[in-house]
Design a protein around this motif. Structure first.
Motif, PDB file in Angstrom:
ATOM      1  N   GLU A 134       7.950  26.924  -5.525  1.00  0.00           N
ATOM      2  CA  GLU A 134       7.719  28.317  -5.144  1.00  0.00           C
ATOM      3  C   GLU A 134       7.271  28.409  -3.687  1.00  0.00           C
ATOM      4  OE1 GLU A 134       4.916  30.016  -7.828  1.00  0.00           O
ATOM      5  OE2 GLU A 134       6.160  29.666  -9.611  1.00  0.00           O
ATOM      6  N   LYS A 135       6.403  27.499  -3.283  1.00  0.00           N
ATOM      7  CA  LYS A 135       5.901  27.506  -1.906  1.00  0.00           C
ATOM      8  C   LYS A 135       7.031  27.251  -0.915  1.00  0.00           C
ATOM      9  CE  LYS A 135       2.437  27.500   1.060  1.00  0.00           C
ATOM     10  NZ  LYS A 135       1.586  28.694   1.276  1.00  0.00           N
ATOM     11  N   LEU A 136       7.882  26.276  -1.216  1.00  0.00           N
ATOM     12  CA  LEU A 136       8.973  25.937  -0.307  1.00  0.00           C
ATOM     13  C   LEU A 136      10.043  27.020  -0.273  1.00  0.00           C
ATOM     14  CD1 LEU A 136       9.376  22.126  -1.078  1.00  0.00           C
ATOM     15  CD2 LEU A 136       8.248  23.183   0.893  1.00  0.00           C
ATOM     16  N   LEU A 137      10.253  27.699  -1.404  1.00  0.00           N
ATOM     17  CA  LEU A 137      11.261  28.757  -1.462  1.00  0.00           C
ATOM     18  C   LEU A 137      10.891  29.943  -0.571  1.00  0.00           C
ATOM     19  CD1 LEU A 137      12.267  28.803  -5.244  1.00  0.00           C
ATOM     20  CD2 LEU A 137      13.719  28.173  -3.309  1.00  0.00           C
ATOM     21  N   GLU A 138       9.607  30.073  -0.242  1.00  0.00           N
ATOM     22  CA  GLU A 138       9.180  31.162   0.642  1.00  0.00           C
ATOM     23  C   GLU A 138       9.860  31.062   2.003  1.00  0.00           C
ATOM     24  OE1 GLU A 138       4.948  30.982   0.844  1.00  0.00           O
ATOM     25  OE2 GLU A 138       4.636  31.487  -1.270  1.00  0.00           O
ATOM     26  N   GLY A 139      10.203  29.858   2.420  1.00  0.00           N
ATOM     27  CA  GLY A 139      10.852  29.669   3.720  1.00  0.00           C
ATOM     28  C   GLY A 139      12.311  29.310   3.632  1.00  0.00           C
ATOM     29  N   ALA A 140      12.909  29.440   2.451  1.00  0.00           N
ATOM     30  CA  ALA A 140      14.304  29.038   2.264  1.00  0.00           C
ATOM     31  C   ALA A 140      15.263  30.206   2.481  1.00  0.00           C
ATOM     32  CB  ALA A 140      14.498  28.462   0.865  1.00  0.00           C
ATOM     33  N   ASN A 141      16.507  29.879   2.805  1.00  0.00           N
ATOM     34  CA  ASN A 141      17.577  30.878   2.858  1.00  0.00           C
ATOM     35  C   ASN A 141      18.265  30.893   1.494  1.00  0.00           C
ATOM     36  OD1 ASN A 141      17.181  31.439   5.628  1.00  0.00           O
ATOM     37  ND2 ASN A 141      18.393  29.632   6.187  1.00  0.00           N
ATOM     38  N   ILE A 142      17.989  31.902   0.691  1.00  0.00           N
ATOM     39  CA  ILE A 142      18.490  31.963  -0.683  1.00  0.00           C
ATOM     40  C   ILE A 142      19.682  32.906  -0.769  1.00  0.00           C
ATOM     41  CG2 ILE A 142      17.913  32.462  -3.081  1.00  0.00           C
ATOM     42  CD1 ILE A 142      14.985  31.949  -2.379  1.00  0.00           C
ATOM     43  N   THR A 143      20.778  32.389  -1.323  1.00  0.00           N
ATOM     44  CA  THR A 143      21.984  33.194  -1.515  1.00  0.00           C
ATOM     45  C   THR A 143      22.299  33.253  -3.007  1.00  0.00           C
ATOM     46  OG1 THR A 143      22.871  32.440   0.603  1.00  0.00           O
ATOM     47  CG2 THR A 143      24.416  33.454  -0.942  1.00  0.00           C
ATOM     48  N   ASP A 144      22.429  34.477  -3.540  1.00  0.00           N
ATOM     49  CA  ASP A 144      22.800  34.636  -4.944  1.00  0.00           C
ATOM     50  C   ASP A 144      24.312  34.533  -5.096  1.00  0.00           C
ATOM     51  OD1 ASP A 144      20.240  34.989  -5.982  1.00  0.00           O
ATOM     52  OD2 ASP A 144      20.242  37.135  -5.529  1.00  0.00           O
ATOM     53  N   VAL A 164       0.844  -1.190   0.000  1.00  0.00           N
ATOM     54  CA  VAL A 164       0.000   0.000   0.000  1.00  0.00           C
ATOM     55  C   VAL A 164       0.884   1.246   0.000  1.00  0.00           C
ATOM     56  CG1 VAL A 164      -1.918  -1.123   1.176  1.00  0.00           C
ATOM     57  CG2 VAL A 164      -0.133   0.013   2.528  1.00  0.00           C
ATOM     58  N   PHE A 165       0.291   2.360  -0.440  1.00  0.00           N
ATOM     59  CA  PHE A 165       1.008   3.627  -0.370  1.00  0.00           C
ATOM     60  C   PHE A 165       1.230   4.003   1.092  1.00  0.00           C
ATOM     61  CE2 PHE A 165      -0.528   3.996  -4.701  1.00  0.00           C
ATOM     62  CZ  PHE A 165       0.513   4.659  -5.330  1.00  0.00           C
ATOM     63  N   PRO A 166       2.382   4.569   1.409  1.00  0.00           N
ATOM     64  CA  PRO A 166       2.659   4.938   2.797  1.00  0.00           C
ATOM     65  C   PRO A 166       1.916   6.210   3.203  1.00  0.00           C
ATOM     66  CG  PRO A 166       4.441   5.683   1.402  1.00  0.00           C
ATOM     67  CD  PRO A 166       3.509   4.898   0.508  1.00  0.00           C
ATOM     68  N   ASP A 167       1.734   6.394   4.485  1.00  0.00           N
ATOM     69  CA  ASP A 167       1.259   7.672   5.010  1.00  0.00           C
ATOM     70  C   ASP A 167       2.477   8.581   5.134  1.00  0.00           C
ATOM     71  OD1 ASP A 167      -1.397   6.842   5.286  1.00  0.00           O
ATOM     72  OD2 ASP A 167      -0.962   5.888   7.213  1.00  0.00           O
ATOM     73  N   VAL A 168       2.460   9.683   4.397  1.00  0.00           N
ATOM     74  CA  VAL A 168       3.608  10.593   4.369  1.00  0.00           C
ATOM     75  C   VAL A 168       3.329  11.781   5.280  1.00  0.00           C
ATOM     76  CG1 VAL A 168       5.060  12.084   2.940  1.00  0.00           C
ATOM     77  CG2 VAL A 168       4.192   9.922   2.015  1.00  0.00           C
ATOM     78  N   ASP A 169       4.201  11.960   6.258  1.00  0.00           N
ATOM     79  CA  ASP A 169       4.105  13.091   7.174  1.00  0.00           C
ATOM     80  C   ASP A 169       5.003  14.210   6.631  1.00  0.00           C
ATOM     81  OD1 ASP A 169       3.683  14.756   9.276  1.00  0.00           O
ATOM     82  OD2 ASP A 169       4.998  13.683  10.675  1.00  0.00           O
ATOM     83  N   VAL A 170       4.377  15.243   6.062  1.00  0.00           N
ATOM     84  CA  VAL A 170       5.138  16.334   5.458  1.00  0.00           C
ATOM     85  C   VAL A 170       5.872  17.119   6.542  1.00  0.00           C
ATOM     86  CG1 VAL A 170       5.007  18.478   4.132  1.00  0.00           C
ATOM     87  CG2 VAL A 170       3.571  16.525   3.503  1.00  0.00           C
ATOM     88  N   GLN A 171       7.192  17.222   6.377  1.00  0.00           N
ATOM     89  CA  GLN A 171       8.033  17.891   7.366  1.00  0.00           C
ATOM     90  C   GLN A 171       8.094  19.406   7.132  1.00  0.00           C
ATOM     91  OE1 GLN A 171       9.532  16.006   9.960  1.00  0.00           O
ATOM     92  NE2 GLN A 171       8.093  14.563   9.040  1.00  0.00           N
ATOM     93  N   ASP A 172       8.311  20.138   8.211  1.00  0.00           N
ATOM     94  CA  ASP A 172       8.534  21.579   8.120  1.00  0.00           C
ATOM     95  C   ASP A 172       9.953  21.804   7.599  1.00  0.00           C
ATOM     96  OD1 ASP A 172       8.758  24.271   8.334  1.00  0.00           O
ATOM     97  OD2 ASP A 172       8.537  24.375  10.513  1.00  0.00           O
ATOM     98  N   MET A 173      10.069  22.428   6.439  1.00  0.00           N
ATOM     99  CA  MET A 173      11.381  22.588   5.806  1.00  0.00           C
ATOM    100  C   MET A 173      11.914  24.015   5.884  1.00  0.00           C
ATOM    101  SD  MET A 173      10.945  20.190   2.446  1.00  0.00           S
ATOM    102  CE  MET A 173      12.436  20.891   1.764  1.00  0.00           C
ATOM    103  N   ALA A 174      11.295  24.856   6.645  1.00  0.00           N
ATOM    104  CA  ALA A 174      11.727  26.251   6.726  1.00  0.00           C
ATOM    105  C   ALA A 174      13.197  26.339   7.113  1.00  0.00           C
ATOM    106  CB  ALA A 174      10.869  27.002   7.736  1.00  0.00           C
ATOM    107  N   GLY A 175      13.924  27.238   6.398  1.00  0.00           N
ATOM    108  CA  GLY A 175      15.319  27.486   6.751  1.00  0.00           C
ATOM    109  C   GLY A 175      16.345  26.698   5.975  1.00  0.00           C
ATOM    110  N   PHE A 176      15.927  25.877   4.990  1.00  0.00           N
ATOM    111  CA  PHE A 176      16.940  25.157   4.216  1.00  0.00           C
ATOM    112  C   PHE A 176      17.636  26.124   3.252  1.00  0.00           C
ATOM    113  CE2 PHE A 176      13.252  24.901   1.451  1.00  0.00           C
ATOM    114  CZ  PHE A 176      13.763  24.945   0.168  1.00  0.00           C
TER     115      PHE A 176
END
Length: 442
Positions: free
Chosen positions: A414-424, A111-123
């Motif tokens: 785009e949604k995940l990038l809202e919480g990412a640390n982006i360096t140019d 069966v498909f697993p139950d996926v617990d989406v993790q908080d990824m803020a700050g990557f």
């Protein structure tokens, strides 16, 4: 219908299903009665064959057909009843197929697993920052001129970038080795086609000259017996040719789709295409880093082996087709391209797909129609008749679904990038493209 469920291990489930005998027997009788109206048998008028005869002649075959259909249908009903999501096809083990008795079988599946989406803020994400310079445009135009150019014989010593025709004979401890000899072989100097030192050793030679090169094979050479081996190549240079670049004229411009505006318009379109390529490369590099972060953040997700096996098969077929695969029916692809070649990437892809699917639901994302249209128009812009390409996408559901999936993936990014640390990070046009290409290969 009787259903019992058992968890055997991890994601594997075992369903025992019992189906009332009447469901099978009545369907068998219905099909035999229907067939009796049209069947022709010696000694009986059309439509008058007795049911007893129909049972004797066709009963076993019809029952086998009905059993297969009933097991398939009842399995689907059972997983819905038990609120299960099968991953891959079940393995069916019949327990009782006897006529007049309840049908019973065991279905084993994952069966498909139950996926617990993790908080990824700050990557962390490092975004390439580059621009297309005039020098970059000049370099690409020179590539185009070379592609449309011609080789011409020259009476001078060979230089890097020339094409030479050579005879060579390689020896190891005075003995020839497999693959070390050729006559009349063309070689572009600087291509890196030969082992280190071979091409450099030819630079400076003139037609008719002979030379012996003392070289060593790399330690990581593909042939085990030649790894790190010290060898000598006796080389005879037959001829030297240099590339005569195509002229910057209307013929060149037209070969790349520019029919008006001359060199100015040609440079403009080349620059615009390079700018588009650069944007795509930057987006690709950023997306690769986001996807890597998604996988890293969800290491504990259980993955159905059935889905990994399906992905391995898909990747194997794709690679075979990329190499111009033909006559696949005569080849054992699993021996030619074993599972181990794809297992790691297949597992990553499956995990990524499971997590992204869960994220799409959690974030309540939809494939925005305007973004889908914009993506299709971007893809079509490189063709001579872009409107025809746009219409093709919208008339082909499979291709349209593929674009919609990409738009959904991009929405997750785009949604995940809202919480990412982006360096140019400043880099050149070529470096930006190289980073994207290197990331895509990992």
């Amino acid at each position: 219908m009787q259903v019992s469920i058992e968890t055997t291990s991890g994601l594997e489930r075992r369903l025992t299903v019992g189906v009332p005998a009447d469901r099978v027997d009545s369907e068998v009788n219905n099909r035999l009665q229907k067939a009796a109206k049209d069947v022709r048998l010696p000694g009986f008028r059309p439509g008058k064959v007795p049911m007893k005869v129909m049972q004797q002649r066709f009963g076993a075959g019809v029952r086998q057909e009905v059993l297969g259909e009933v097991m398939s249908q009842s399995f689907q009903e059972a997983v819905v009843q038990e609120n299960l999501r099968p991953a891959g096809q079940p393995s069916i083990e019949p327990r009782n197929l006897e006529a007049g008795k309840d049908l019973e079988y065991v279905a084993t599946f994952e069966v498909f697993p139950d996926v617990d989406v993790q908080d990824m803020a700050g990557f962390d994400v490092e975004r390439p920052k580059a621009e297309v310079t005039e020098a970059d445009v000049d370099n690409i135009i020179e590539v185009f001129r070379k592609q449309q150019g011609n080789w011409g014989t020259v009476e001078r010593a060979a230089q890097d970038g020339d094409k030479v025709n050579i005879d060579y004979a390689g020896t190891r401890d005075g003995e020839a080795f497999d693959g070390g000899t050729a006559e009349g072989s063309d070689l572009e100097l600087g291509s890196g086609r030969m082992i280190p030192g071979f091409e450099d050793g030819i630079v400076g030679m003139s037609a008719g000259e002979e030379k012996t090169l003392s070289l060593s094979f790399p330690e990581d050479y593909h042939a085990e017996e030649l790894k790190g081996a010290a060898v000598e190549f006796k080389v005879t240079l037959n001829s030297v040719e240099e590339m005569k670049l195509a002229e910057l004229d209307e013929a060149l411009f037209e070969s790349y789709g520019v029919t008006e505006g001359g060199e100015e318009q040609f440079r403009k379109e080349v620059s615009e295409n390079m700018g588009r390529e650069l944007r795509n490369a930057v987006e690709s590099r950023v997306k690769q880093q986001v996807m890597d972060a998604v996988v890293d953040a969800h290491e504990g997700v259980d993955i159905p082996q059935a889905l990994i096996a399906q992905e391995v098969d898909a990747m194997r077929s794709q690679m075979f087709q990329q190499f111009g695969g033909a006559g696949a029916q005569d080849m054992d692809l699993k021996s030619l391209l074993p599972d181990e070649m794809f297992a790691e990437n297949a597992e990553r892809r499956v995990k990524l797909g499971l997590v992204l699917s869960e994220m799409i639901g959690k974030f309540d994302l939809k494939a925005d129609a305007d973004k889908v249209r914009e993506t299709i128009e971007e893809l079509a812009s490189t063709y001579e008749q872009p409107e025809e390409v746009v219409n093709w996408y919208y008339s082909n559901q499979e291709q349209l679904s593929s674009v919609e999936s990409k738009v959904l993936e991009d929405s997750v990014v785009e949604k995940l990038l809202e919480g990412a640390n982006i360096t140019d990070k400043e880099c050149s046009y070529q470096d930006a493209l190289a980073q994207a290409q290197a990331g895509a290969q990992n």
